[in-house]
Write an enzyme that holds these catalytic residues in place. Structure first.
Site, PDB file in Angstrom:
ATOM      1  N   TYR A 334       0.854  -1.195   0.000  1.00  0.00           N
ATOM      2  CA  TYR A 334       0.000   0.000   0.000  1.00  0.00           C
ATOM      3  C   TYR A 334       0.892   1.248   0.000  1.00  0.00           C
ATOM      4  CZ  TYR A 334      -4.091   2.839   1.581  1.00  0.00           C
ATOM      5  OH  TYR A 334      -5.115   3.752   1.701  1.00  0.00           O
ATOM      6  N   CYS A 335       0.687   2.147  -0.968  1.00  0.00           N
ATOM      7  CA  CYS A 335       1.390   3.430  -1.050  1.00  0.00           C
ATOM      8  C   CYS A 335       2.904   3.204  -1.137  1.00  0.00           C
ATOM      9  CB  CYS A 335       0.995   4.305   0.137  1.00  0.00           C
ATOM     10  SG  CYS A 335       1.551   6.029  -0.009  1.00  0.00           S
ATOM     11  N   ILE A 336       3.703   3.789  -0.252  1.00  0.00           N
ATOM     12  CA  ILE A 336       5.151   3.620  -0.317  1.00  0.00           C
ATOM     13  C   ILE A 336       5.543   2.153  -0.163  1.00  0.00           C
ATOM     14  CG2 ILE A 336       5.485   4.052   2.154  1.00  0.00           C
ATOM     15  CD1 ILE A 336       8.123   5.366   1.511  1.00  0.00           C
ATOM     16  N   GLY A 338       3.929  -0.210  -1.537  1.00  0.00           N
ATOM     17  CA  GLY A 338       3.776  -0.760  -2.882  1.00  0.00           C
ATOM     18  C   GLY A 338       4.975  -0.432  -3.740  1.00  0.00           C
ATOM     19  N   PHE A 362      -1.828  -1.139  -3.841  1.00  0.00           N
ATOM     20  CA  PHE A 362      -2.827  -0.145  -3.495  1.00  0.00           C
ATOM     21  C   PHE A 362      -2.201   1.245  -3.625  1.00  0.00           C
ATOM     22  CE2 PHE A 362      -4.845  -3.199  -0.115  1.00  0.00           C
ATOM     23  CZ  PHE A 362      -5.359  -3.991  -1.132  1.00  0.00           C
TER      24      PHE A 362
END
Length: 601
Positions: A334-336, A338, A362
Site C-alpha cells: 500500500y502506497c510507499i 507498494g 494499493f
C-alpha cells in the site's frame, strides 16, 4: 445581532461580568502561551516555505510581462480596481439606506462562508466579497506570468494559494460571525476553551502547531479500533508480524502478506469491523499476515530502504512461508509499501527467488516523472531543508510530514478544524479516520533521503534503475501476476501515474482498477457501504486518457472484484491455520506493541 433588548440576545450586566471574567482568563492563558512558544523546538527554516529566489523570479517575470504587454497587465489591474471601488460604493449605498438588508448580489457560494450573516449583513458581506475579489486578482496575476519555468510557476501558485487561504476572514475572530456569536452566547467561555485547545496542541508538539483533528481519548487500539483478532508471531527491529485468527473452517493454501506504508500505521485497514479490509480478507478464507512497522527514533538514523526490504519484506515472507509450509505468498503493498514491493520483486527476480506468487498494489507509485501536487515540496531548497533536518535529528519527524500532507488540503485539514477548536472552543470529533491521521510515524534519516532523492526527485526506478543491495532494481523486472488499485481523486498517488508505472511492469498478467474517491476512502471502501464504484479496462497499452474514456464503470466496491482475482491465485482449500507454531510462539495479541508507540515531536 441587536444590543438594545436582552430578550434578543443582548449582553446583560450579569453576562457582561461573566464575559469580563473569561477575558481575564484569556489574559492568563496568553502568558502560558508565551511560555510554550518561548521554549518551542525548532526545525530547519527551509521547511516553512520557498526561499526568496522563487518570489524574486516571480517579480522579475511579472515585470517582464508588464514591459512586454503593458496593456494586458493594466487591464487586469484596472479590473481589480474597478471591482473594488464598485464593491465599496455598493456597500456605502446599503449602509446609507439604514437597512441591514441582504445585498442584491451576495457573491459566490463558498462553504467557508456558510453563516447567513456573510450574505445578509453589510459588514460581513463586504469583508467576504472583497476577500474573494483579492483572491481572484492574485490568481489572475499568477496566471499572467508566462516568463517562468512551469515547475516554478506551479510552486508559486501553490504557495500563493496558501497565503490566500490563510488570509480568509473566517480565520480571524473579528471577521468570523460564527466565532463572535458563540463568544457572546457563552460569555467568552468559547474563547477560553479555544485558547486552552491551542496551548494543549502546542504543548503536545513542543511548540509546533499541529491542529488536533480528533478526540484521542475516544479511541483505544485493540479496544474500539484495530480489533480484528490475531497474534504477533514474529518481531525484529523493523517490524512485528501479525497472523490473524481464521474465521472460516478452511482457507486458501497460499497465504497473503500485507505490507502497509510506514509513513502511517497499518490500522487504517482495520479501523472498525464494518470497514476493515483486514477482517474482510480473513473472512474470505485466507491466512493473512500483516506487517506492523516500528516507529523509528534517532537510533534508526542509518536505516535505509535496504533494511526495510531485508528485515521487513524478506523477513515477513520468510516467516509466513515457514509457518504455513508454503513455498509462495501473495503479497500486497500500500502506497510507499507498494513502491518498495516493486523494488523487492525486482530484487527477487534477479536472485531467481520465486517466493512471491502475485502482487497487489494499493495506490502505489513506481514512476515519479509527474510529481503532481507534491511538486512544490520536491524542489532542491525544500529537500535540502529536509536533509538538514534529518542530519540534525536522525529522523524526518512525523510532524513535518503531517504538516506537508495537511497543507495540500489546508482549508479542510488546517483552517476549518483550527477555527472550530481555537476560536469556537469545540472538542475535536471522535472520528476514527482522523484519529489515525494524527497518529503518525517518523522516517529514518537515510531511508527518507533515499526515497526523496533517488525515487521522487531523480525517478531512478523508472529511469535507468535504482541501485540497492548490490543490484540495479527496475520496474520492468516485475514479472508476477499484478493487480493494481488506484483512486480517481487521489492527490498523493494520482491514478494516471500509478497506471503509467503498471504499464512499465514486465508482467504478462496485469489488471488495473480505478476506484472512485481518494487515497484512503477509495481503498477503505467495503461492499456493505455501496458508496464508491470502480472502473476497469483490459487494454493497458492505451494512454491513460483513452483508458479512462473507454473503461467500464461498475457500481459498488472493488473488493469483490479483487477477491475473485486473488481467489484464482490462492490455491486449493485446506484446514484453517491458527496463528503461530512451535517455532513461532505467540508474542502478544494483535494489534501488537509497535503500533502503540507514538512519534515524539
Amino acid at each position: 445581532m441587536t444590543t438594545n433588548d436582552t430578550t434578543d440576545g443582548a449582553v446583560s450586566g450579569e453576562n457582561l461580568d461573566k464575559l469580563s471574567t473569561n477575558l481575564r482568563k484569556v489574559d492568563e492563558l496568553t502568558k502560558r502561551l508565551t511560555q510554550v512558544l518561548t521554549h518551542r523546538s525548532t526545525h530547519n527554516a527551509a521547511l516553512d516555505g520557498p526561499n526568496q529566489e522563487l518570489f524574486t523570479k516571480a517579480a522579475t517575470a511579472y515585470w517582464t510581462e508588464t514591459l512586454r504587454d503593458p496593456a494586458k497587465v493594466l487591464e487586469h489591474q484596472l479590473q481589480f480596481w474597478s471591482r473594488s471601488v464598485t464593491h465599496f460604493v455598493e456597500a456605502q449605498k446599503t449602509l446609507a439606506s439604514g437597512k441591514l438588508a441582504a445585498p442584491a448580489n451576495p457573491g459566490p457560494k463558498d462553504r467557508r462562508f456558510a453563516n447567513a450573516l456573510w450574505d445578509t449583513h453589510p459588514y460581513f458581506n463586504y469583508v467576504k466579497q472583497q476577500y474573494l475579489i483579492n483572491a481572484d486578482a492574485i490568481s489572475q496575476a499568477i496566471d499572467d506570468v508566462t516568463d517562468m519555468d512551469s515547475q516554478e510557476k506551479q510552486r508559486l501558485a501553490f504557495f500563493s494559494r496558501q497565503i490566500v487561504d490563510m488570509m480568509s476572514p473566517t480565520n480571524f475572530l473579528a471577521t468570523n460571525p460564527d466565532a463572535l456569536e458563540k463568544a457572546v452566547a457563552t460569555e467568552g467561555q468559547s474563547l477560553v476553551q479555544g485558547l486552552e485547545n491551542l496551548i494543549s496542541d502546542l504543548e503536545a508538539n513542543n511548540g509546533e502547531l499541529i491542529v488536533k483533528l480528533a478526540d484521542e481519548s475516544a479511541f483505544e487500539l485493540g479496544g474500539n479500533i484495530a480489533t480484528t483478532p490475531g497474534k504477533v508471531i514474529y518481531r525484529n527491529r523493523m517490524m512485528e508480524l501479525i497472523q490473524y485468527t481464521p474465521t472460516t473452517e478452511t482457507v486458501h493454501r497460499t497465504p497473503v502478506v500485507l505490507f502497509p506504508p510506514w509513513i502511517n500505521k497499518f490500522y487504517i485497514l482495520d479501523l472498525k469491523q464494518q470497514n476493515s479490509l483486514v477482517k474482510w480478507i480473513v473472512d474470505q478464507g485466507y491466512t493473512l499476515f500483516v506487517v506492523s512497522w516500528v516507529n523509528p527514533d534517532a537510533a534508526y538514523a542509518g536505516v535505509g530502504m535496504e533494511d526495510y526490504i531485508e528485515d521487513g519484506y524478506l523477513a515477513a515472507i520468510r516467516e509466513a512461508k515457514a509457518i504455513t509450509g508454503e513455498k509462495q505468498v501473495n503479497a500486497i503493498g500500500y502506497c510507499i509499501a507498494g513502491t518498495t514491493l516493486t523494488l523487492t520483486l525486482s530484487l527477487l527476480k534477479q536472485r531467481g527467488d520465486k517466493s512471491i506468487k502475485s502482487a497487489t498494489f494499493f495506490t502505489a507509485l513506481t514512476d515519479f516523472s509527474d510529481q503532481g501536487e507534491f511538486a512544490p515540496f520536491l524542489t532542491d531548497d525544500f529537500i535540502d531543508g529536509i536533509e538538514a533536518e534529518c542530519a540534525d535529528k536522525g529522523i524526518l519527524p512525523s510532524v513535518i510530514m503531517a504538516r506537508t500532507f495537511t497543507f495540500l488540503r489546508s482549508n479542510d485539514l488546517v483552517y476549518t478544524p483550527a477555527i472550530k477548536s481555537y476560536m469556537m472552543g469545540e472538542t475535536p470529533p471522535a472520528f476514527d479516520l482522523l484519529y489515525w491521521n494524527g497518529d503518525g510515524a517518523n522516517l529514518p534519516a537515510k531511508m527518507a533521503m533515499q526515497y526523496l532523492r533517488g525515487l521522487c526527485q531523480r525517478n531512478e526506478l523508472a529511469d535507468g534503475g535504482f541501485d540497492l543491495m548490490g543490484h540495479t532494481l527496475r520496474i520492468s523486472d516485475v514479472s508476477v501476476p499484478v493487480c493494481a488499485i488506484a483512486c480517481e481523486t487521489d492527490h498523493i498517488a494520482p491514478w494516471k501515474d500509478s497506471y503509467r508505472g503498471v504499464q512499465q511492469m514486465g508482467s504478462k498478467d496485469k489488471t488495473f482498477i480505478m476506484t472512485q474517491s481518494g487515497h484512503i476512502a477509495g481503498i477503505v471502501n467495503p461492499p456493505s457501504r455501496n458508496k464508491y464504484g470502480h472502473y476497469t479496462h483490459e487494454d493497458l497499452n492505451l494512454e491513460y486518457e483513452d483508458w479512462a474514456a473507454e473503461a467500464t464503470f461498475t457500481e459498488g466496491s472493488w473488493w469483490p472484484r479483487w477477491g475473485e482475482w486473488l481467489k484464482k491465485r490462492g490455491g486449493k482449500q485446506i484446514p484453517a491455520r491458527e496463528p503461530g507454531d512451535s517455532s513461532h510462539p505467540v508474542l502478544c495479541d494483535a494489534p501488537g506493541t509497535y503500533v502503540a508507540v507514538k512519534a515524539k515531536p
